[in-house]
Design a protein around this motif. Structure first.
Motif, PDB file in Angstrom:
ATOM      1  N   ASP A   1     -14.568 -26.236  45.111  1.00  0.00           N
ATOM      2  CA  ASP A   1     -15.875 -25.795  44.620  1.00  0.00           C
ATOM      3  C   ASP A   1     -16.776 -25.352  45.767  1.00  0.00           C
ATOM      4  OD1 ASP A   1     -15.608 -25.884  41.893  1.00  0.00           O
ATOM      5  OD2 ASP A   1     -16.367 -27.914  41.694  1.00  0.00           O
ATOM      6  N   VAL A   2     -16.743 -26.071  46.876  1.00  0.00           N
ATOM      7  CA  VAL A   2     -17.550 -25.675  48.033  1.00  0.00           C
ATOM      8  C   VAL A   2     -17.077 -24.308  48.534  1.00  0.00           C
ATOM      9  CG1 VAL A   2     -18.225 -26.266  50.392  1.00  0.00           C
ATOM     10  CG2 VAL A   2     -18.088 -28.064  48.649  1.00  0.00           C
ATOM     11  N   ALA A   3     -15.769 -24.126  48.643  1.00  0.00           N
ATOM     12  CA  ALA A   3     -15.225 -22.831  49.072  1.00  0.00           C
ATOM     13  C   ALA A   3     -15.586 -21.727  48.075  1.00  0.00           C
ATOM     14  CB  ALA A   3     -13.713 -22.931  49.232  1.00  0.00           C
ATOM     15  N   HIS A   4     -15.519 -22.031  46.780  1.00  0.00           N
ATOM     16  CA  HIS A   4     -15.878 -21.059  45.739  1.00  0.00           C
ATOM     17  C   HIS A   4     -17.326 -20.603  45.912  1.00  0.00           C
ATOM     18  CE1 HIS A   4     -17.230 -19.909  41.647  1.00  0.00           C
ATOM     19  NE2 HIS A   4     -16.034 -19.367  41.580  1.00  0.00           N
ATOM     20  N   PHE A   5     -18.226 -21.548  46.118  1.00  0.00           N
ATOM     21  CA  PHE A   5     -19.637 -21.206  46.294  1.00  0.00           C
ATOM     22  C   PHE A   5     -19.856 -20.379  47.557  1.00  0.00           C
ATOM     23  CE2 PHE A   5     -23.864 -22.462  48.047  1.00  0.00           C
ATOM     24  CZ  PHE A   5     -24.625 -21.712  47.171  1.00  0.00           C
ATOM     25  N   ILE A   6     -19.230 -20.779  48.659  1.00  0.00           N
ATOM     26  CA  ILE A   6     -19.380 -20.027  49.911  1.00  0.00           C
ATOM     27  C   ILE A   6     -18.874 -18.599  49.731  1.00  0.00           C
ATOM     28  CG2 ILE A   6     -18.528 -19.826  52.287  1.00  0.00           C
ATOM     29  CD1 ILE A   6     -18.744 -22.921  52.434  1.00  0.00           C
ATOM     30  N   ALA A   7     -17.718 -18.432  49.115  1.00  0.00           N
ATOM     31  CA  ALA A   7     -17.185 -17.082  48.887  1.00  0.00           C
ATOM     32  C   ALA A   7     -18.123 -16.260  48.009  1.00  0.00           C
ATOM     33  CB  ALA A   7     -15.793 -17.174  48.252  1.00  0.00           C
ATOM     34  N   LYS A   8     -18.739 -16.905  47.045  1.00  0.00           N
ATOM     35  CA  LYS A   8     -19.659 -16.216  46.129  1.00  0.00           C
ATOM     36  C   LYS A   8     -20.913 -15.721  46.855  1.00  0.00           C
ATOM     37  CE  LYS A   8     -22.394 -17.144  42.016  1.00  0.00           C
ATOM     38  NZ  LYS A   8     -22.798 -18.132  41.035  1.00  0.00           N
ATOM     39  N   ILE A   9     -21.476 -16.531  47.747  1.00  0.00           N
ATOM     40  CA  ILE A   9     -22.751 -16.149  48.370  1.00  0.00           C
ATOM     41  C   ILE A   9     -22.597 -15.229  49.581  1.00  0.00           C
ATOM     42  CG2 ILE A   9     -23.987 -18.150  47.496  1.00  0.00           C
ATOM     43  CD1 ILE A   9     -23.822 -19.356  50.341  1.00  0.00           C
ATOM     44  N   VAL A  10     -21.360 -14.979  49.997  1.00  0.00           N
ATOM     45  CA  VAL A  10     -21.152 -14.063  51.121  1.00  0.00           C
ATOM     46  C   VAL A  10     -21.791 -12.703  50.828  1.00  0.00           C
ATOM     47  CG1 VAL A  10     -19.374 -12.707  52.308  1.00  0.00           C
ATOM     48  CG2 VAL A  10     -19.128 -15.179  52.101  1.00  0.00           C
ATOM     49  N   SER A  11     -21.720 -12.267  49.591  1.00  0.00           N
ATOM     50  CA  SER A  11     -22.243 -10.948  49.240  1.00  0.00           C
ATOM     51  C   SER A  11     -23.546 -10.998  48.440  1.00  0.00           C
ATOM     52  CB  SER A  11     -21.183 -10.176  48.447  1.00  0.00           C
ATOM     53  OG  SER A  11     -20.883 -10.866  47.257  1.00  0.00           O
ATOM     54  N   GLU A  12     -24.205 -12.154  48.408  1.00  0.00           N
ATOM     55  CA  GLU A  12     -25.465 -12.287  47.666  1.00  0.00           C
ATOM     56  C   GLU A  12     -26.608 -12.639  48.610  1.00  0.00           C
ATOM     57  OE1 GLU A  12     -25.111 -15.278  44.672  1.00  0.00           O
ATOM     58  OE2 GLU A  12     -23.549 -14.221  43.582  1.00  0.00           O
ATOM     59  N   ASP A  13     -27.816 -12.405  48.177  1.00  0.00           N
ATOM     60  CA  ASP A  13     -29.003 -12.772  48.947  1.00  0.00           C
ATOM     61  C   ASP A  13     -29.755 -13.950  48.334  1.00  0.00           C
ATOM     62  OD1 ASP A  13     -28.597 -10.744  50.756  1.00  0.00           O
ATOM     63  OD2 ASP A  13     -29.962  -9.347  49.775  1.00  0.00           O
ATOM     64  N   SER A  14     -29.212 -14.559  47.306  1.00  0.00           N
ATOM     65  CA  SER A  14     -29.958 -15.546  46.536  1.00  0.00           C
ATOM     66  C   SER A  14     -30.327 -16.812  47.298  1.00  0.00           C
ATOM     67  CB  SER A  14     -29.189 -15.900  45.258  1.00  0.00           C
ATOM     68  OG  SER A  14     -27.879 -16.304  45.566  1.00  0.00           O
ATOM     69  N   PHE A  15     -29.595 -17.160  48.352  1.00  0.00           N
ATOM     70  CA  PHE A  15     -29.889 -18.397  49.074  1.00  0.00           C
ATOM     71  C   PHE A  15     -30.110 -18.170  50.571  1.00  0.00           C
ATOM     72  CE2 PHE A  15     -27.602 -19.907  45.286  1.00  0.00           C
ATOM     73  CZ  PHE A  15     -28.548 -20.802  44.803  1.00  0.00           C
ATOM     74  N   VAL A  16     -30.473 -16.967  50.962  1.00  0.00           N
ATOM     75  CA  VAL A  16     -30.732 -16.691  52.382  1.00  0.00           C
ATOM     76  C   VAL A  16     -31.940 -17.500  52.830  1.00  0.00           C
ATOM     77  CG1 VAL A  16     -31.426 -14.927  54.047  1.00  0.00           C
ATOM     78  CG2 VAL A  16     -29.671 -14.412  52.346  1.00  0.00           C
ATOM     79  N   GLY A  17     -31.795 -18.192  53.963  1.00  0.00           N
ATOM     80  CA  GLY A  17     -32.885 -18.996  54.507  1.00  0.00           C
ATOM     81  C   GLY A  17     -33.060 -20.342  53.826  1.00  0.00           C
ATOM     82  N   ALA A  18     -32.023 -20.827  53.136  1.00  0.00           N
ATOM     83  CA  ALA A  18     -32.136 -22.082  52.402  1.00  0.00           C
ATOM     84  C   ALA A  18     -30.990 -23.031  52.735  1.00  0.00           C
ATOM     85  CB  ALA A  18     -32.140 -21.817  50.896  1.00  0.00           C
ATOM     86  N   ARG A  19     -31.293 -24.311  52.600  1.00  0.00           N
ATOM     87  CA  ARG A  19     -30.264 -25.346  52.569  1.00  0.00           C
ATOM     88  C   ARG A  19     -29.959 -25.529  51.096  1.00  0.00           C
ATOM     89  NH1 ARG A  19     -34.113 -29.703  54.563  1.00  0.00           N
ATOM     90  NH2 ARG A  19     -35.450 -28.221  53.504  1.00  0.00           N
ATOM     91  N   VAL A  20     -28.698 -25.531  50.721  1.00  0.00           N
ATOM     92  CA  VAL A  20     -28.355 -25.593  49.302  1.00  0.00           C
ATOM     93  C   VAL A  20     -27.546 -26.856  49.012  1.00  0.00           C
ATOM     94  CG1 VAL A  20     -27.264 -24.411  47.374  1.00  0.00           C
ATOM     95  CG2 VAL A  20     -28.305 -23.072  49.217  1.00  0.00           C
ATOM     96  N   ALA A  21     -28.127 -27.744  48.211  1.00  0.00           N
ATOM     97  CA  ALA A  21     -27.400 -28.905  47.731  1.00  0.00           C
ATOM     98  C   ALA A  21     -26.379 -28.423  46.709  1.00  0.00           C
ATOM     99  CB  ALA A  21     -28.349 -29.899  47.090  1.00  0.00           C
ATOM    100  N   ILE A  22     -25.164 -28.931  46.817  1.00  0.00           N
ATOM    101  CA  ILE A  22     -24.108 -28.597  45.864  1.00  0.00           C
ATOM    102  C   ILE A  22     -23.433 -29.906  45.467  1.00  0.00           C
ATOM    103  CG2 ILE A  22     -22.508 -28.080  47.754  1.00  0.00           C
ATOM    104  CD1 ILE A  22     -21.133 -26.059  45.842  1.00  0.00           C
ATOM    105  N   ALA A  23     -23.185 -30.065  44.183  1.00  0.00           N
ATOM    106  CA  ALA A  23     -22.570 -31.288  43.675  1.00  0.00           C
ATOM    107  C   ALA A  23     -21.848 -30.973  42.371  1.00  0.00           C
ATOM    108  CB  ALA A  23     -23.641 -32.352  43.437  1.00  0.00           C
ATOM    109  N   PRO A  24     -20.965 -31.879  41.943  1.00  0.00           N
ATOM    110  CA  PRO A  24     -20.276 -31.646  40.664  1.00  0.00           C
ATOM    111  C   PRO A  24     -21.280 -31.507  39.518  1.00  0.00           C
ATOM    112  CG  PRO A  24     -19.315 -33.512  41.836  1.00  0.00           C
ATOM    113  CD  PRO A  24     -20.558 -33.134  42.574  1.00  0.00           C
ATOM    114  N   ALA A  25     -20.912 -30.732  38.527  1.00  0.00           N
ATOM    115  CA  ALA A  25     -21.793 -30.519  37.379  1.00  0.00           C
ATOM    116  C   ALA A  25     -21.975 -31.787  36.568  1.00  0.00           C
ATOM    117  CB  ALA A  25     -21.253 -29.413  36.488  1.00  0.00           C
ATOM    118  N   LYS A  26     -21.007 -32.668  36.591  1.00  0.00           N
ATOM    119  CA  LYS A  26     -21.088 -33.895  35.786  1.00  0.00           C
ATOM    120  C   LYS A  26     -21.280 -35.094  36.666  1.00  0.00           C
ATOM    121  CE  LYS A  26     -18.144 -31.898  32.327  1.00  0.00           C
ATOM    122  NZ  LYS A  26     -16.928 -31.934  31.605  1.00  0.00           N
TER     123      LYS A  26
END
Length: 109
Positions: free
Chosen positions: A84-109
């Protein structure tokens, strides 16, 4: 630049998680170093994102996670899987949605 740091550098008010009582003592030194990276990035001209998982495991459940910029997720996060961490990193490589942010990531449940 996408950097992977621990959740200890997420903030609650003026404090970082690693500064709170009950934060795992063995992880405080690592979190202090991660904070140094965060401080340096804030003052750099780079476009950056810091991904902050609580801890990671190798269970499979790709794409089923929750996010929160700059603050920890509540309730406290359980370990998230590496995929999931790798999935998120791959997703944001081409996005600007979290530039300049620390992003908490955790399981959905």
């Amino acid at each position: 630049l996408i950097n992977l740091c621990g959740a200890g550098i997420l903030s609650i008010g003026p404090l970082y998680l690693y500064q709170l009582p009950g934060f795992p003592a063995p992880m405080r030194l690592v979190s202090k170093e991660h904070r140094r990276v965060f401080d340096l990035l804030q003052h750099s001209p780079l476009r950056w994102t810091i991904v902050c998982p609580p801890s990671m495991n190798d269970e499979a459940d790709v794409g089923n996670y929750r996010l929160r910029p700059n603050r920890p997720l509540w309730p406290p996060a359980k370990p998230i899987n590496l995929a999931d961490v790798a999935h998120f990193i791959a997703k944001i490589v081409s996005e600007d949605s979290f530039v300049g942010a620390r992003v908490a990531i955790a399981p959905a449940k």
